[in-house]
Structure formats: C-alpha cells, structure tokens
Scaffold this active site. Structure first.
Site, PDB file in Angstrom:
ATOM      1  N   ASP A 281      -8.156 -40.707  14.606  1.00  0.00           N
ATOM      2  CA  ASP A 281      -8.032 -41.232  16.326  1.00  0.00           C
ATOM      3  C   ASP A 281      -7.237 -39.720  16.734  1.00  0.00           C
ATOM      4  O   ASP A 281      -7.031 -39.696  17.531  1.00  0.00           O
ATOM      5  CB  ASP A 281      -6.640 -42.138  15.409  1.00  0.00           C
ATOM      6  CG  ASP A 281      -5.664 -41.040  14.894  1.00  0.00           C
ATOM      7  OD1 ASP A 281      -6.499 -40.358  13.601  1.00  0.00           O
ATOM      8  OD2 ASP A 281      -4.489 -41.321  14.729  1.00  0.00           O
TER       9      ASP A 281
ATOM     10  N   ASP B  76       0.272 -35.495  11.443  1.00  0.00           N
ATOM     11  CA  ASP B  76       0.182 -35.537  10.421  1.00  0.00           C
ATOM     12  C   ASP B  76      -0.167 -37.465  10.195  1.00  0.00           C
ATOM     13  O   ASP B  76       0.448 -37.960   9.574  1.00  0.00           O
ATOM     14  CB  ASP B  76       1.247 -36.020  10.068  1.00  0.00           C
ATOM     15  CG  ASP B  76       2.603 -36.770  10.339  1.00  0.00           C
ATOM     16  OD1 ASP B  76       1.828 -37.133  11.723  1.00  0.00           O
ATOM     17  OD2 ASP B  76       4.009 -37.586  10.337  1.00  0.00           O
ATOM     18  N   GLU B  77      -1.686 -37.266  11.147  1.00  0.00           N
ATOM     19  CA  GLU B  77      -2.449 -39.083  10.610  1.00  0.00           C
ATOM     20  C   GLU B  77      -4.165 -38.553  10.968  1.00  0.00           C
ATOM     21  O   GLU B  77      -4.089 -38.078   9.558  1.00  0.00           O
ATOM     22  CB  GLU B  77      -2.162 -39.452  11.994  1.00  0.00           C
ATOM     23  CG  GLU B  77      -2.684 -41.315  12.084  1.00  0.00           C
ATOM     24  CD  GLU B  77      -1.761 -41.375  12.755  1.00  0.00           C
ATOM     25  OE1 GLU B  77      -2.124 -42.881  13.189  1.00  0.00           O
ATOM     26  OE2 GLU B  77      -1.080 -41.563  13.799  1.00  0.00           O
TER      27      GLU B  77
ATOM     28  N   ASP C 253      -9.735 -47.500  16.846  1.00  0.00           N
ATOM     29  CA  ASP C 253     -10.706 -46.612  17.922  1.00  0.00           C
ATOM     30  C   ASP C 253     -12.178 -46.245  17.876  1.00  0.00           C
ATOM     31  O   ASP C 253     -13.154 -46.208  18.902  1.00  0.00           O
ATOM     32  CB  ASP C 253      -9.578 -45.614  17.331  1.00  0.00           C
ATOM     33  CG  ASP C 253      -8.638 -45.756  17.541  1.00  0.00           C
ATOM     34  OD1 ASP C 253      -8.067 -46.303  17.003  1.00  0.00           O
ATOM     35  OD2 ASP C 253      -7.893 -44.475  17.802  1.00  0.00           O
TER      36      ASP C 253
ATOM     37  N   GLU D 207      -4.195 -40.559  24.178  1.00  0.00           N
ATOM     38  CA  GLU D 207      -3.791 -41.683  23.425  1.00  0.00           C
ATOM     39  C   GLU D 207      -2.914 -42.680  24.755  1.00  0.00           C
ATOM     40  O   GLU D 207      -3.316 -43.557  24.720  1.00  0.00           O
ATOM     41  CB  GLU D 207      -2.950 -41.643  21.924  1.00  0.00           C
ATOM     42  CG  GLU D 207      -2.148 -42.674  21.459  1.00  0.00           C
ATOM     43  CD  GLU D 207      -1.138 -42.451  20.870  1.00  0.00           C
ATOM     44  OE1 GLU D 207      -1.342 -43.113  19.206  1.00  0.00           O
ATOM     45  OE2 GLU D 207      -0.514 -40.877  20.327  1.00  0.00           O
TER      46      GLU D 207
ATOM     47  N   HIS E 197      -7.184 -38.531  21.690  1.00  0.00           N
ATOM     48  CA  HIS E 197      -6.940 -39.339  21.657  1.00  0.00           C
ATOM     49  C   HIS E 197      -8.399 -40.240  22.243  1.00  0.00           C
ATOM     50  O   HIS E 197      -8.190 -40.708  23.527  1.00  0.00           O
ATOM     51  CB  HIS E 197      -6.080 -40.054  21.267  1.00  0.00           C
ATOM     52  CG  HIS E 197      -5.294 -41.385  20.317  1.00  0.00           C
ATOM     53  ND1 HIS E 197      -4.320 -40.311  19.310  1.00  0.00           N
ATOM     54  CD2 HIS E 197      -5.550 -42.640  20.740  1.00  0.00           C
ATOM     55  CE1 HIS E 197      -4.387 -41.214  18.669  1.00  0.00           C
ATOM     56  NE2 HIS E 197      -4.821 -42.737  19.029  1.00  0.00           N
TER      57      HIS E 197
END
Length: 718
Positions: free
Chosen positions: A337, A342-343, A350, A603, A624
């Site tokens: 994504d 922190d992902e 997506d 995003e 994103h």
C-alpha cells in the site's frame, strides 16, 4: 531436488546486532561449476570472497513464511578460487520486524521473538565428474556483523570500522523445512540510480537533500571522514508549506540511517532494509554536504516495462510518470500500500483495483502468481480472505472489494497474459471465496452482515468517516455478483461444470435489483452499471452523468468507485464528461496532486490541501498507487487498446480510440505476449488523424467505421 542442509542459528542471542554466518573451504581439484542454494529467517546479503553472490537484494523476499519460504539458487562458479569464504549477514526483514506497526497482537509479538536462522548448501561439480555438497551444519560459524541494527520500519545502523572479534560455531535449529520452495517470484533488484538534485537549508535551519523524485529503496552516500565520525539521516516524502522537512506521516517508523565512519573515503548504503523517500534530513554529517555525495538507489521487483503513455499535456505526462513510479515503489516483492510508514503491507483492495493497470504497465504475471499463491496459502478454512497478504492481521473480518482480489486478480492476469495456469492454480481459492460469502451472509443472495471498508476514502463520506456514503451492503452485494460471474467465466475456461454458480449468479442479480431499485451515490451508480446489475444500464449511466454535473463535474468516489467511473461514462456516451474529470486540475482530481508537485500517486485526493496543510498525520501516504488505476482507462478508452475477452493475452484486440480536442495528441502502447499494439491520435485543423500499429489481429473502430485488420500499420481520419 533433495537437500541435506540443516537450519542453523547463533548459539547465543545477539540482541539487535545482525549476525554474520561464515563457511571457509578450499577447492581440492579443478572446478567445473558451483551452485549456492540459500535462504534465511529474515533477509540476507551473501558474499563469496567479498563479492555479492547476486544482484538480488532483500532475499528471500516476503511470502507467507510458515507455509512458503523461498530458496534462492545462485551460479557462483566465477566467484570461487582456491581458498574461499562464504559470509551471509542476516537482518530481521519482514519475518521478524514488528509488522504492522499500528497493531499490537500476540501473533506480532511471536513473530518478532522468532530467532534468526540460515539454511544453505553449496554444490560443487568438479571437472573429473566428482561432486561435493557443503551443507549448513555445526562446522559453520557466526559472529557479530557491522550491521548493529536493521529492521523494516526503523532502518539500519552500521559501524564501518567494526570487525568481527570472535567467531563461534553455530548450532542446529529445529525449524521446519517442509515449507521451503524454490524461488517463485521476481527477484528484488536495484533497478535505477538517481543523483541528488540539491542540498539546501530549510527556513528552520535543517540540512536537506532533495532527489526531485520520490522512490523506494535507499540512499548511497560517499564521504571523507575520520574514524568515529557519525552520520544520522532521516527520510521524508514532502516538505511542509513553509519549506521545512516533514515526516509526521511516517507515524512510528523511524526510517533512519545511523552510520559510524571508518578512516578515509568511504561509500555506504543499507543492505537489509528499504525506505520510501524523496528528501533526506542530515541530522549529523561530517563537513558540509554536497549533492554529488548522494545517490538514491531504486529497489523494486525486477519487472519488464511493457506499457507506454504520452500526450501533449505536460501535467498529464507527469501524472503518467507518477503512476509508473507509484507502481515501481509499491511492487517490492508484493503489491504494498505504501513504502514509507509503519505499514507497507499487501492490501488486497489496493491490488485488485490496480491489477489491470499494473499488467499493462509492466509484465507482472510472475509477480502476481507468487502473491496469489500466498493468498491461497493464507486463505482461512471458511474461505475468508484477509485484508493483507501475506496475512499479518489476525482475527480480521473479510471485506467486500478487498477479499474479492481472490477472484479479480487471477482473472485479470489470465486476461492480460492468456495463460490459464493461473486459473487452474487459483480456482479453489476463487471458489472458496464465493462460498465464504454465500455461507456468511445473513440474507440469501445478498451480502449482508460483516464489516466492510465501503467506498474507502470516498469524497462523499460523512464527517469523521473514511468509508464514503455508499451503502456497504450495496457494495458487498455488487462484488458478490461480480466475483460469482468471474468464477463462472474461469470455470468455463477450465471446462468445469458450474451450473450451481450460474443459478447463484442469477439469484444474486435478481435480489440486487429487488433490494436496490435506486442508487444514491456516484459509486452506487458506477457499480450498478459496470457490473451490469442495473435493469437499465443506459439510464443509470445517464443518471450518473447528471449527478456528476450537479456535483460540479467532480468525482466524489473512493477506492471502490474511482477505478470504473471513467469507463462507465465512456462506454455509455459520456466520453466528454469522462475527459472533463480526467483533465480537471482543481481539487478533487488526478491532476491536483500534480499541480502540488507530486511525483507519485497520493493516498488522498488532498494529501496536501489547497492551503498547504496536510490532510492528516495518521494516514497520509504520498506514494499509494490505487488511484493510478485511471491509467487503464487511458489505455483502453482514450487510446482505445482493449483485449477481447474471448481472445485472452491480446491474441486479438479491439482498437477503438476516443479522442478529445482538449488534447492535441495522445498515444499509448502495450507490449503484449503476442506482440506490440500501439494507438495514437492527433488533432489537426483538417480533422483527427489516427495512427494504429498492431502485431496481432484487430477489430478497428473509428467513428462509424469498423473493420477487421490483419497485423500492420493503419492511418484513419475523422
């Protein structure tokens, strides 16, 4: 192939320090060939006699490790000499980093607490026909490396002056080997290098490096220093409205490099982690820094570029560039994504909205095949699909338009590349997903109950909501119908009897029409038309066009409606309005971020708002790719290159461009499995000239003209 290696690990806990494993040996007779088989619990860098064994970085990549852990195979013949040393440095990587950063769970604690491990074999073939295998065992050694810390979110600490003081023997580890598979996905590679554009002082007095382009990868720097000098670098995507360094949107990810210098001139870049960034903040750096000292190294899956988009509008060309860069930045072994905060997870929603664009831009067959195998491995017993693959969000519900990636992605990969093997391998996963919906809904033939993301980030969302105003159960039922229809199509390709699902599909459509006679939002209209669920498709498309105009000729859609909105308008006689949305430069639009200086897709439509403020700090990625899905409309409608469903893999195409005089010209091409297809139109005072080149049979439609065309070049006027 049978292997003899054991898993080995350090005999003691090294804490944050990354261990380096070592094996020394001498060749006893002339060598003909040598192959190294290697994997690790974490990510590794392997060297023989000081040289990297391959350009593959961040090996073994990211899979559903407990079920599928890739083994790499390297030809290392040219690296060997009489006396040899193999060293392998292992970092936490995806397996043992605290992922995801925004969720705390017992499963996450368990994964972080896992010990490091190395598995490997070196196969030596001698010129006299003899063979020898050096398999990992207790004769291998380990010690502390100069990598004092490495982790996916927080970055890497390295001591250039450090030399391993003590080597100790490893111990065998009781880790499973039945999950080992040979390398299946694309290799992760350093694919491009971009020199820094400038080093400058911000109004706040910070020293910042700008590369002019957001990338995923790491920085390489050169410096003349004294032993013990320290370098501390932070990464960021954007500057704030005052021109100062900004990184609050990274949330808890430190995304830093700490480096302790050795004496003299030295060059360094991290090797066991990656970052998403355009800017660097130099917290500590010896002497005054210049742009010639910094190079951004682009790291992504090694994909072949197959698509091309270009036109007369510089802003649109920047948008096209942003779409390609967004894909490169987020196709790092899995479709992530975002690459910075922190992902960095494989969100299924997506992936499914972008898979068509992805497959036109680059050759992603191998990339998606590997990821879809992980999806099948992580599918729950009840058929549910997690929000992210590889799964690391335990206990989650399955959401419509996210879990539907289980059906949409393999079908699209089949359509683009024409290889039905993906359908054969994923069919049970596809079927179990549809059965999951059937088995969990609270009302037969609708998808009711459960928790869904709705039209995620829809611009018509009520205050405080991320989900848009479209009814969640409306969206869920529409995707229930769509996935069932695609399952039926896949079954027919494979020669399977799916009469049961054909009846199910008929009942879903009937129930949908009975329960949803009216459509309340742009996205509801879009889904009703695009999935052919409305009783009167033309009227519904006309109503959509009217609603968009009443909304000020603005998109009000989110992740679910946006990929299809321009398609629906173009297919039902509203291509002028589709172009109006596409060419719009004010917020909300695809070009708004371009006018704000974006070099990748955002995003949020307004990640940076019109007044220069940020949308938020908690969920605001500037790389994103989902909204980049508009590119498939450019390929298929604006340029008019469409694969015919009955001829998968572009064996035969429909070329039906839709020109608009607000552009002087537009061109697109796709390098398909069966040859290149290109379409260009140019607006002139005499009319619109169309230039078509196709390596495959085509049906060409220009205005009222329609013809069957053999491979070749064609020019038309209208």
């Amino acid at each position: 192939m049978e292997f003899k290696a054991n898993w080995v690990r350090p005999a003691r806990d090294l804490g944050d320090v990354c261990p380096v494993f070592k094996k020394e040996w001498r060749l006893i007779k002339p060598l003909k060939a040598a192959e190294l088989f290697l994997t690790a619990r974490g990510v590794y860098e392997a060297r023989i006699n000081g040289k990297r064994v391959s350009g593959y970085v961040l090996a073994p990549g990211w899979t559903s490790y407990e079920k599928r852990l890739q083994v790499q195979r390297y030809d290392v013949t040219e690296l060997l000499q009489e006396d040899n040393i193999l060293t392998v440095t292992v970092g936490r990587g995806w397996m043992r980093s605290p992922m995801p950063g925004f969720v705390e769970s017992e499963d996450k604690k368990r994964r972080v607490a896992q010990p490091c491990g190395l598995w490997g074999e070196l196969h030596l073939l001698y010129e006299d026909g003899g063979r020898e295998i050096l398999a990992a065992d207790e004769t291998w050694e380990y010690g502390e490396s100069g990598v004092r810390f490495s982790e996916i979110y927080d970055g890497e600490h390295y001591d250039a002056a450090f030399e391993t003081p003590v080597w100790e023997n490893v111990i065998k580890a009781d880790f499973p080997t039945d999950n080992l598979i040979m390398q299946e996905g694309e290799e992760i590679r350093e694919t491009e290098r971009i020199g820094a554009k400038s080093v400058f002082k911000t109004p706040a007095g910070e020293t910042v490096v700008d590369f002019g382009q957001e990338i995923t990868g790491y920085v390489e720097f050169c410096v003349e220093a004294k032993e013990g000098d320290r370098i501390h670098i932070l990464h960021g995507e954007v500057l704030d409205k005052n021109g100062n360094f900004y990184r609050d949107n990274y949330r808890d990810a430190k995304a830093e490099i700490q480096y302790i210098c050795k004496e003299g001139r030295q060059t360094y870049h991290p090797v066991l982690t990656f970052f998403g960034f355009r800017y660097l903040k130099l917290e500590e750096f010896p002497k005054e820094a210049g742009p010639e000292q910094f190079t951004a190294v682009v790291v992504c899956s090694n994909l072949k570029k197959t698509g091309h988009l270009s036109c007369s509008d510089p802003d649109l060309n920047q948008l096209f560039s942003n779409i390609f860069w967004g894909q490169k930045g987020n196709f790092l072994d899995i479709p992530t994504d975002c690459p910075q905060r922190d992902e960095r997870l494989g969100w299924t929603g997506d992936a499914q909205v972008f898979v068509k664009t992805a497959s036109y831009n680059y050759d992603v067959e191998k990339f998606f095949t590997k990821w879809l195998h992980d999806m099948a491995a992580d599918q729950r017993k009840d058929g549910g699909i997690g929000h992210v693959i590889p799964a690391c969000l335990p206990g989650e519900e399955s959401s419509a338009a996210w879990g539907d990636a289980a059906v949409i992605c393999p079908w699209q990969i089949y359509q683009t590349y024409g290889n039905k093997q993906i359908l054969e391998e994923q069919f049970e996963c596809m079927k179990k997903w549809v059965d999951y919906i059937t088995g969990t809904t609270t009302v037969p033939y609708l998808w009711t109950g459960g928790e869904h993301f709705g039209d995620w980030l829809g611009l018509d969302a009520p205050s405080g909501s991320y989900k848009g105003s479209s009814r969640e159960e409306f969206i869920a039922t529409a995707f229930y119908a769509h996935s069932t229809e695609l399952l039926i199509k896949a079954a027919k390709v494979l020669g399977k009897d799916v009469g049961e699902y054909e009846r199910l599909y008929e009942n879903i459509v009937k129930a949908f029409r009975e329960n949803y006679p009216e459509y309340l939002t742009q996205t509801e209209h879009i889904l009703a038309v695009h999935f052919r669920l409305a009783k009167d498709l033309q009227k519904t498309a006309d109503d959509l066009a009217g609603m968009i105009k009443r909304d000020g000729s603005q998109i009000r859609t989110g992740f679910v409606g946006t990929p299809y909105i321009l398609h629906v308008l173009s297919e039902y006689g509203h291509s002028d309005l589709a172009y109006t949305l596409f060419l719009r430069k004010e917020y909300p639009s695809w070009l708004f971020s371009v006018k704000q200086g974006a070099t990748t897709i955002w995003e949020h439509w307004d990640g940076i708002m019109e007044n220069g403020d940020f949308w938020s700090t908690d969920m605001n990625s500037f790389n994103h790719y989902a909204y980049g899905s508009v590119a498939d409309w450019v390929y298929e409608k604006a340029a008019g290159i469409r694969p015919l469903e009955e001829y998968p893999g572009f064996q035969k195409v429909l070329i039906k461009p839709m020109a608009d005089r607000r552009l002087k010209w537009l061109e697109a091409s796709v390098d398909t499995r069966n040859g290149k297809v290109a379409s260009k139109w140019i607006c002139t005072p005499e009319g619109i000239r169309y230039e078509i080149e196709t390596a495959v049979p085509a049906v060409i439609e220009i205005g009222d003209k329609k013809m069957e065309a053999a491979p070749g070049k064609y020019t038309f006027w209208s």
